[in-house]
Design a protein around this motif. Structure first.
Motif, mmCIF file in Angstrom:
data_model
loop_
_atom_site.group_PDB
_atom_site.id
_atom_site.type_symbol
_atom_site.label_atom_id
_atom_site.label_comp_id
_atom_site.label_asym_id
_atom_site.label_seq_id
_atom_site.Cartn_x
_atom_site.Cartn_y
_atom_site.Cartn_z
ATOM 1 N N VAL A 1 -9.242 6.653 1.181
ATOM 2 C CA VAL A 1 -8.232 6.087 1.336
ATOM 3 C C VAL A 1 -7.152 6.936 0.170
ATOM 4 C CG1 VAL A 1 -6.901 3.874 0.796
ATOM 5 C CG2 VAL A 1 -9.099 3.698 1.539
ATOM 6 N N GLU A 2 -5.979 7.133 0.693
ATOM 7 C CA GLU A 2 -5.000 7.845 -0.011
ATOM 8 C C GLU A 2 -4.196 7.082 -0.871
ATOM 9 O OE1 GLU A 2 -2.511 10.522 2.148
ATOM 10 O OE2 GLU A 2 -4.446 12.191 2.583
ATOM 11 N N VAL A 3 -4.205 7.079 -2.336
ATOM 12 C CA VAL A 3 -3.323 6.216 -3.182
ATOM 13 C C VAL A 3 -2.415 7.107 -3.748
ATOM 14 C CG1 VAL A 3 -3.628 4.835 -5.208
ATOM 15 C CG2 VAL A 3 -5.356 5.008 -3.514
ATOM 16 N N THR A 4 -1.294 6.814 -3.531
ATOM 17 C CA THR A 4 0.138 7.347 -4.189
ATOM 18 C C THR A 4 0.528 6.550 -5.677
ATOM 19 O OG1 THR A 4 0.455 8.056 -2.068
ATOM 20 C CG2 THR A 4 2.365 8.215 -3.695
ATOM 21 N N GLU A 5 0.564 7.098 -6.354
ATOM 22 C CA GLU A 5 1.014 6.879 -7.642
ATOM 23 C C GLU A 5 2.347 7.540 -8.196
ATOM 24 O OE1 GLU A 5 -2.399 7.287 -10.165
ATOM 25 O OE2 GLU A 5 -3.533 5.354 -9.491
ATOM 26 N N GLY A 6 3.175 6.955 -9.019
ATOM 27 C CA GLY A 6 4.425 7.558 -9.768
ATOM 28 C C GLY A 6 5.625 7.076 -9.022
ATOM 29 N N PHE A 7 6.679 7.879 -9.047
ATOM 30 C CA PHE A 7 7.952 7.434 -8.766
ATOM 31 C C PHE A 7 8.762 8.312 -8.175
ATOM 32 C CE2 PHE A 7 8.417 7.900 -13.054
ATOM 33 C CZ PHE A 7 9.648 8.724 -13.284
ATOM 34 N N LYS A 8 10.001 8.307 -7.557
ATOM 35 C CA LYS A 8 10.813 9.226 -7.180
ATOM 36 C C LYS A 8 12.270 8.773 -7.775
ATOM 37 C CE LYS A 8 8.832 10.660 -2.798
ATOM 38 N NZ LYS A 8 9.000 10.831 -1.497
#
Length: 145
Positions: free
Chosen positions: A93-100
């Motif tokens: 499962v791909e998990v994306t953390e952070g912000f733009k």
């Protein structure tokens, strides 16, 4: 007409017509040669097929059936029998953390493996089963009887 004599105009026309007719005739001759070569190729293919039929093992159909049944039972074992013995399936499962923010990208994507229990079908299994069944029925349909 434009200062060109009538004889020159007819000569130009006949020259062009002669070239077109020669090209057309050459194209027809090339098609006939291509058809002849295609028929020779088909004869060679037919000879190869007949040789393969003559060399075919009478148990070849049973061997193909054994391969198909083994592959199907392997797929069924992965899907239905392995979960009964408590086999866990790990799914990526791909998990994306952070912000733009505006033009800045502060995200980080990480692949985590989640542990699943129960009946989990792998992504490749439907394609493998369909390919095996299609190959089996395709080879059976092409046999001459």
């Amino acid at each position: 007409m434009f200062g060109i004599p009538l004889e020159a105009i007819t000569m130009i026309f006949s020259t062009v017509l002669g070239g077109v007719m020669k090209a057309w005739g050459q194209a027809q001759q090339d098609k006939a040669e291509q058809f002849k070569m295609m028929m020779q190729r088909n004869d060679q293919i037919e000879v190869g097929i007949e040789n393969a039929r003559a060399m075919q093992n009478p148990n070849a159909a049973w061997i193909r059936r054994f391969i198909v049944v083994t592959a199907m039972l392997g797929g069924l074992g992965i899907v239905f029998i392995a979960p009964l013995f408590g086999h866990a399936t790990f799914v990526p499962v791909e998990v994306t953390e952070g912000f733009k923010f505006l033009f800045f990208d502060f995200t980080n994507t990480v692949t985590e493996y989640k542990e699943l229990y129960g009946f989990v079908t792998p992504d490749w299994l439907p394609y493998a089963v369909v390919n095996i069944i299609g190959y089996y029925f395709g080879s059976a349909a092409m046999q001459r009887k």
